[in-house]
Each structure stands twice: as structure tokens, then as C-alpha cells.
Design a protein around this motif. Structure first.
Motif, PDB file in Angstrom:
ATOM      1  N   LEU A   1      32.173  13.242  18.197  1.00 55.17           N
ATOM      2  CA  LEU A   1      33.228  13.949  17.476  1.00 55.17           C
ATOM      3  C   LEU A   1      34.606  13.560  18.031  1.00 55.17           C
ATOM      4  N   LEU A   2      34.744  13.540  19.383  1.00 52.89           N
ATOM      5  CA  LEU A   2      36.003  13.114  20.000  1.00 52.89           C
ATOM      6  C   LEU A   2      36.315  11.664  19.645  1.00 52.89           C
ATOM      7  N   PHE A   3      35.296  10.818  19.709  1.00 56.00           N
ATOM      8  CA  PHE A   3      35.464   9.394  19.441  1.00 56.00           C
ATOM      9  C   PHE A   3      35.949   9.155  18.014  1.00 56.00           C
ATOM     10  N   GLU A   4      35.417   9.927  17.053  1.00 55.69           N
ATOM     11  CA  GLU A   4      35.721   9.689  15.647  1.00 55.69           C
ATOM     12  C   GLU A   4      36.991  10.396  15.181  1.00 55.69           C
ATOM     13  N   LYS A   5      37.354  11.524  15.809  1.00 57.01           N
ATOM     14  CA  LYS A   5      38.479  12.327  15.313  1.00 57.01           C
ATOM     15  C   LYS A   5      39.803  12.021  16.008  1.00 57.01           C
ATOM     16  N   MET A   6      39.791  11.330  17.151  1.00 58.42           N
ATOM     17  CA  MET A   6      41.056  11.087  17.849  1.00 58.42           C
ATOM     18  C   MET A   6      41.972  10.201  17.002  1.00 58.42           C
TER      19      MET A   6
ATOM     20  N   PHE B   1      38.726   1.200  21.084  1.00 61.73           N
ATOM     21  CA  PHE B   1      37.599   0.275  20.963  1.00 61.73           C
ATOM     22  C   PHE B   1      37.099  -0.106  22.345  1.00 61.73           C
ATOM     23  N   VAL B   2      35.823  -0.499  22.380  1.00 61.67           N
ATOM     24  CA  VAL B   2      35.161  -0.932  23.608  1.00 61.67           C
ATOM     25  C   VAL B   2      34.757  -2.387  23.430  1.00 61.67           C
TER      26      VAL B   2
ATOM     27  N   ASN C   1      32.358  -1.625  19.971  1.00 66.97           N
ATOM     28  CA  ASN C   1      32.451  -0.394  19.176  1.00 66.97           C
ATOM     29  C   ASN C   1      33.930  -0.105  18.914  1.00 66.97           C
ATOM     30  N   ALA C   2      34.202   0.663  17.869  1.00 59.83           N
ATOM     31  CA  ALA C   2      35.573   1.051  17.532  1.00 59.83           C
ATOM     32  C   ALA C   2      35.531   2.328  16.729  1.00 59.83           C
TER      33      ALA C   2
END
Length: 789
Positions: A427-432, A437-438, A456-457
């Protein structure tokens, strides 16, 4: 467990009641005790840096005393008024204030206050103990031997360290300009400085300035050779008392000097002194305050020896070090440098620290979440293995079904918690809002970082770089964008050091700026949080461009306005000057006509000729006043020192000769100061004011003119009062308009330009003008001039 908690609560409640009762008794007994009355008696005046620093240091130490204190601060102003009359006034004032009180302790600063306190201790200060500071033992040893119940901190400002560090910082010095005044302290310090110089480096030539005018000092230091320095000990005024004040003296000498200026007192800092081993009034006062606390706490004052505490510190001014190109590595170890420009980190310390903390927290959360994910995968595999084993052993463990179910439920709960943690991370990864990206590094055969590959991004990646996430996952940077990454060296450094980095980058192909935070996840992964700041950069450029255009417009408009004003003044002068010739011609022709044909002309014609000549005369006077007003506007000021009293008397006598039939009384009711102004223009102001007073008192039985002035911190206010016809205050503003009059020319002669000329001249000097009056009582004209020494 509940019972134990209740017993604990009861114990805490009893303890709180006992503590509250005890504190109430302590507070009650403390309130009953009367405070200790403390008097801080200063030799000099408030505002003198040395006195203010000592007082501040004393009060700072007294705050650490456990006793309840009532502190009073008094100033003898002995530096500016060293007279017996002043001493008598101080004695009467302090005796009136304190002789009826119980004084517990007197603290004094400098010689005059110590001498006064000891001699008048019985009459004024209840025989209170005395703690002093700012006093040297050499000049006061006999005084201290005569009295008991007194101790303090001796002032021993040694110039040795300052001289030593000055010679180390300037090794080629051949001459020292030693500046000190003719006071007792100044002469003592000057003698110590000369002894120290001859002891440290005997071949140096010393030029002393204790008995020379301040103008001579400024002239000499302005032409000082490069292989010299200036050393100031204490300098308040010269032999002629032309300069007053430590800070002002130091500032004037530094501004004039072409070589470094060293000082032995801290009040030379921020006034041009480069620094040195400087005697601090603040530290000196703190030492005296600590002794005062010991006395107040009951220690026998006669058992406390005179203190020689070190109250000096190496301190230097960064601006002066830069001015004379002195590197910081030449300063003594532990030196303090003031006025040093703050770095970006020091300026935005809190913002940077908070940002770093936030990034560390985010990184920590991400790392924790990644570890949780790794544990989840590991636990999933373990659960699969156990599930397989449980299936094979199902028959054997049938008897333990209940136990297995309990373990299974616990495992299911653990799995749910892990899934929930993974969900929060996603959720944090998608909503920020920031792009994130990694990537993994791509090395060549020499283990040199040559590219990065996207692993990933988050969804915001597309918003920031205008490229879909699916178009970059699994690809290298070069494959995705068509050119190599500009930050490879930074990423390589992050992999080597493990430290996070924050930086800005620009991609000219997309004309885009990015703010980037990069951090190491593992040896094979780096996380990057970034934000597109192109709009912000564009806005800054537009604002800068707009400001440059605005400044250019203002400069053009200012030049045009200045040119218009010059042309208008030139036009006014030319027109006024050229009008005088035809008016003189009309007057001459009228006179010739009257002289040649006056006997044959009708009486009405003769009256008309007289009226024409009178009108011509009035117009010429008006034009002369206009020219005078124009010249006052255009004339450059040539200021000089003027005795304004002599100028008033000179103009008054001139007007008295012009009006011999008038008997006007003149009274100067205050002392008039010398001012700094343009002599010709100021005389014009005084002439216009006094001529108005003569004019409007012509119908008064006993005409009188009164002159005086008052002084504020910024200006002199002069006034000229008469008892003439006066005016209605409703029309006061009208009087300062050109050609504005409240009386006809038949009543009183004039053109209405005199007051506006006064206003223009005074405004050029930076002053103000106004008028007050009352009908048949009189009028008062006020004008101001800026205050100056």
C-alpha cells in the motif's frame, strides 16, 4: 495480579499525599523567608559595553544562587561626569533610596564604585559585605588594606598573549602603534603593553598615543606601513575630549587603518578589532557573581581571597581575518571565531536533520518490510514441507488431532499477520506520490558499474518520467531510455560505502530536473526515491527574469523622472530670469514718462503710472524670490560647523538697521548649539524667518522675538516666536505653498515665497519645518536639523 496492582496504587497514593504535604510546608516556610537585598553599583553609565557585560555576567551567576534575591542596579556615570558635584548627587540619591533598608550584599564594578561603596558603607548600605570586580590590585592595594569584609575579582588584563599571537600571525612586524588614553587604567595598561613588547621582541619600535589628539591618531594609522600593527588597550577620549566611547574609537581607528587592529577587551569586537587574547567583561562579572553566591550561602567573606581567575579568551573576527588575508591555521588552538558565514547545513540544520530522519525511517520501514517478505516466503516453504509431513503422518498423529489443530490455528494467524504486513508495504509502495524504483547493478568483466537493471517500480514512476512501469521492468537503463544513466558514479559510491545520498540531476534530452534520494538495500539492490522538480526550476528562472526586467524598468523610469525635474527647474529659472528685463523696461518707460510729462498729465494718469511702477516692483521682487527658491532647490550643500547663535544675532542686527524706526526686543531663552549645515542656505532660512517676525509685528505696541531650541536623540528643534498679528491654524498648511498668503499686500508686503523657501532648504538638510499661531497673539516657526557630534 489485580490485588497486587491495588496495593501498589495505595502505596503510590500515600506517597503522593506525603510528598504534597511536605512540599506545601517547604513552600510555606520559603514564602516566610524574606529575600536577600543585593545592590549592583556600577562606576560608569548604562550602555557602556564594559559596564553592561560585567552587569550581565554578575546577574547570570546570581541566578545560580539558591537564595531568594532582590537585585537593584545603579549607575554612577563617572566616565562622563567625574566631578564632586556628581558624587554628592549620587550620595544623596542612594542614601534616600537605601539608608532605611537592610542591604545584604553590595557588588561593585570598577574603581569609582568600589571607593564609594567602602567609604559610604555604614551610612547607606547597612555595613553590608562588598564584592568587587573591574579593579586592579596595583592601583587599589592601599584602599583594600584599609577595609575588611570585602573581596572580589582583580582585573589583570595582560596584553602579553595578544602581543604574542599578533607577532605570530604577523611575523614581519617592525613597528607597533600603541593606543591608550590618559586615564589611570589606560596609563597602567599602556605601561604593561610596552614592557611586554620589549620583553617579547625588543627590536620592535613602539609609537605611543596617550597624549595626542585623536585626529593625529587617525592620520598616522591611515599611513601606517605594511610591516606594522595597531594595539588598543583602553581608549575612551583623547586629551581634547574630541572622541568619546570605546566602541566608536575602535571603529573609527579600524575603518581608517591600513593594518590589523588588535584589542585587549572584547568590546573591540564587531567594531573593527581583529581580536586577540581578549579580556571579557562577561566572564569577569560571572567570577564576581560566583563569589557573591558563596557569601550569600554563608561563607565568611574575609576567608575568601582576592580572585585572579582567568577571564580572557582567544577570540577573532572572521571579517577582519579575511580583510588582512590571515589564514585560520595561524590562530591559537581553541580560538573562537565570530561572524563566520554559516554553511548550508548550519543554516538549514533542522530541516536537513528532519529530512534525514524521515528518509532513515522510510528506509528502515522498507528494509523491515523486505525482511518480513523474505521471512514470509521462508515460512511458506516451511509450512508446505510441514504440511506434506503432516499428511504422511496423519494416521500416526490422529490421537494428537486437537494439539495439531491448535498449532495449525496459530500458524494460520501468523500467516495472516505476515500477509497484513506485506499488504501495508504494498500500500505504501503504490500510494506514495514520489517515484520509487528498485534496480540491480550491471557490472562488466572488470567489475565496473556500466548500467542498472529495473527490478520494480511504483505507479508514481509513470507520472514522474512519462513512461509505463511495464516498459522498464527487467530492462536496463540504456535499453529503456536509449542513453546511459548520468548517476552511475553515485550509485557505485553508494554500493561501496553503504551511505544514502541526496542530489539533483538534469536530463537535457527531456529538459527535466529531478531531486533524488538513493539508498543501498543490499549488495545487489539499490532503492531510488525521486521527484520531478522541473516546474519548480522553471518558476525560479521566470521569477529571476521578471525581477531583472522590473529593475530595468525602474531604472529607466527613475532616469526619465530625474531628467524631467531638471528640465522643469531649468525652465523655471530661465523664465523667471527672462521676465525681469521687460518688467524693468516697463518701469523705466513709466518713470521717464512721469519725469518728462508729469506736469502736463492728468492726476488719474499719474496714479496709473505709479500703480504700474508699483506692480513692476512687486513682480520683480516675486521673480527674485522665485529665482532664490530655484537656486535653493538646485544648490549643492557645502556643510560646515556654524555657530547658529552668532548667525541669529547677525541677521537680527542687519534687520534692525533696515528698520531703524522699529524697536524690537530679542530674547534667546536657551543655549544654542553649533550645527553642521550649508552656511549660505542656513543664513537665508534665518533671514526669511526673522524678516517675517519684523514684518508681522509692525502693528504691535511692544514687539518681541524669542529664540530657543530643544534636543532629541536624533535632531535639534529650533523655534522663533513673535507676538505679532498671528493667523488661524486652519490655514497653517496653506502657508507652505508657493505664492500662498493669508494677508493682502496692502496689509503686509511680501510674495508668499519666503516660507516655502525655508521648507525647501531645511528639507535638503534632512530636517522638518512647521508653524503654529493664534490670531492677534503671535506665531511660532519651527525647524529641525539632524543631530551630530
Amino acid at each position: 495480579m489485580v490485588k497486587g496492582d491495588m496495593n501498589c496504587s495505595k502505596i503510590l497514593l500515600c506517597f503522593f499525599i506525603i510528598l504534597t504535604t511536605g512540599l506545601s510546608k517547604i513552600q510555606y516556610s520559603y514564602a516566610e523567608k524574606s529575600p536577600n537585598n543585593i545592590i549592583i553599583l556600577n562606576s560608569y553609565h548604562k550602555g557602556l559595553s564594559w559596564t553592561d557585560e560585567q552587569t550581565e555576567g554578575i546577574i547570570h551567576s546570581l541566578k545560580d544562587c539558591h537564595a531568594d534575591l532582590s537585585i537593584s542596579v545603579e549607575y554612577m556615570d563617572w566616565k562622563r561626569y567625574p566631578t564632586q558635584e556628581n558624587m554628592n548627587h549620587i550620595y544623596n540619591q542612594l542614601k534616600y533610596k537605601y539608608s532605611g533598608q537592610k542591604i545584604d550584599l553590595v557588588l561593585t564594578t570598577d574603581d569609582a564604585a568600589l571607593d564609594f561603596a567602602l567609604k559610604n558603607r555604614h551610612a547607606i548600605f547597612s555595613d553590608a559585605p562588598v564584592v568587587f570586580c573591574g579593579v586592579n590590585e596595583k592601583d587599589n592595594i592601599e584602599l583594600l588594606k584599609k577595609y575588611k569584609n570585602v573581596t572580589g575579582v582583580l582585573e589583570n588584563p595582560s596584553p602579553d598573549k595578544t602581543i604574542q599571537v599578533a607577532l605570530e600571525m604577523n611575523p614581519a612586524i617592525k613597528e607597533i602603534y600603541l593606543i591608550y588614553d590618559h586615564t589611570k587604567t589606560g596609563l597602567s595598561l599602556g605601561e604593561l603593553a610596552m614592557e611586554a613588547i620589549h620583553r617579547i621582541k625588543p627590536e620592535i619600535k613602539v609609537m605611543t598615543y596617550s597624549d595626542k589628539p585623536f585626529s593625529k591618531i587617525l592620520d598616522d594609522v591611515a599611513h601606517a606601513p605594511k610591516d606594522s600593527i595597531v594595539l588598543i588597550t583602553t581608549y575612551y577620549s583623547d586629551m581634547d575630549h574630541t572622541v568619546s566611547g570605546f566602541e566608536k574609537t575602535c571603529k573609527l581607528i579600524s575603518e581608517t587603518s591600513t593594518v590589523p587592529v588588535y584589542h585587549v577587551y572584547t568590546f573591540g569586537l564587531n567594531n573593527g578589532a581583529i581580536g586577540g587574547s581578549m579580556f571579557s567583561g562577561m566572564l569577569h562579572g560571572e567570577a564576581a557573581g560566583r563569589i557573591a553566591c558563596r557569601v550569600l550561602e554563608g561563607e565568611n567573606i574575609d576567608a575568601i581571597p582576592l580572585s585572579n581567575d582567568e577571564t580572557t579568551t582567544y577570540i577573532f573576527d572572521y571579517n577582519q581575518l579575511q580583510r588582512f588575508n590571515i589564514p585560520k591555521d595561524k590562530l591559537p588552538e581553541g580560538s573562537k571565531i565570530i561572524n563566520r558565514p554559516e554553511s548550508f547545513f548550519e543554516t538549514y540544520r533542522h530541516i536537513v536533520i528532519n529530512t534525514v530522519h524521515l528518509i532513515v525511517v522510510l528506509i528502515s520501514l522498507i528494509v523491515i518490510l523486505l525482511l518480513h517478505i523474505k521471512k514470509i516466503h521462508k515460512m511458506k516453504k516451511e509450512l508446505e514441507i510441514k504440511h506434506y509431513e503432516l499428511t504422511e503422518l496423519n494416521e500416526e498423529l490422529a490421537a494428537s488431532d486437537l494439539k495439531l489443530k491448535r498449532q495449525y490455528l496459530e500458524l494460520v494467524k501468523t500467516q495472516e499477520n505476515l500477509m497484513h504486513s506485506e499488504y501495508q508495504y504494498r500500500l505504501l509502495f503504490e500510494k506514495m506520490l514520489n517515484g520509487f524504483f528498485v534496480f540491480e547493478p550491471v557490472f562488466n568483466e572488470d567489475h565496473k558499474l556500466v548500467d542498472i537493471r529495473f527490478l520494480n517500480a511504483n505507479p508514481s514512476f509513470k507520472k514522474q518520467v512519462k513512461m509505463k512501469v511495464n516498459d522498464v521492468i527487467g530492462k536496463t537503463w540504456t535499453e529503456a531510455f536509449g542513453y546511459p544513466s548520468l548517476e552511475l558514479s553515485i550509485y557505485e559510491r553508494i554500493l561501496e560505502t553503504g551511505r544514502s545520498e541526496r542530489f539533483e540531476t538534469y536530463y537535457g534530452k527531456e529538459n527535466a530536473y529531478f531531486l533524488v534520494n538513493a539508498f543501498k538495500i543490499s549488495d545487489q539492490q539499490i532503492g531510488v526515491i525521486f521527484d520531478n522538480i522541473s516546474d519548480y526550476k522553471k518558476a525560479i528562472k521566470e521569477i529571476k527574469k521578471f525581477n531583472e526586467e522590473l529593475e530595468e524598468r525602474v531604472a529607466i523610469r527613475t532616469a526619465e523622472l530625474s531628467q524631467a525635474i531638471d528640465e522643469l527647474e531649468s525652465f523655471t529659472y530661465t523664465v523667471s530670469h527672462d521676465l525681469k528685463s521687460p518688467l524693468r523696461a516697463i518701469d523705466s518707460y513709466s518713470r521717464i514718462m512721469y519725469e518728462d510729462h508729469g506736469e502736463s498729465l492728468h492726476s488719474d494718469v499719474i496714479d496709473i503710472i505709479h500703480n504700474i511702477r508699483g506692480i513692476c516692483k512687486d513682480l520683480i521682487n516675486m521673480i527674485n524670490n522665485l529665482l532664490e527658491y530655484s537656486m535653493a532647490s538646485k544648490k549643492e550643500l557645502n556643510k560646515e560647523e556654524i555657530d547658529i547663535k552668532e548667525m541669529f544675532l547677525s541677521v537680527f542686527n542687519e534687520l534692525q538697521l533696515a528698520y531703524p524706526e522699529r524697536n524690537v526686543a530679542l530674547t534667546i531663552e536657551t543655549v544654542l548649539p553649533k550645527v553642521y549645515a550649508d552656511k549660505l542656505l542656513l543664513r537665508q532660512v534665518i533671514y526669511n524667518i526673522l524678516s517675517n517676525a519684523f514684518k508681522f509685528t509692525k502693528n504691535t505696541d511692544k514687539p518681541r522675538i524669542i529664540i530657543g531650541n530643544t534636543i532629541t536623540s536624533e535632531e535639534y528643534i529650533f523655534y522663533v516666536k513673535d507676538n505679532g498679528i498671528g493667523f488661524n491654524m486652519e490655514y497653517s498648511k496653506k502657508l507652505f505653498g508657493i505664492f500662498q498668503r493669508l494677508h493682502t499686500s496692502d496689509e503686509f508686503e511680501g510674495t508668499g515665497i519666503g516660507l516655502v523657501t525655508i521648507k525647501k532648504i531645511i528639507q535638503k538638510h534632512g530636517g522638518r519645518t512647521w508653524i503654529e499661531g493664534q490670531v492677534n497673539v503671535g506665531a511660532t516657526i519651527y525647524f529641525t536639523l539632524p543631530f551630530s557630534w
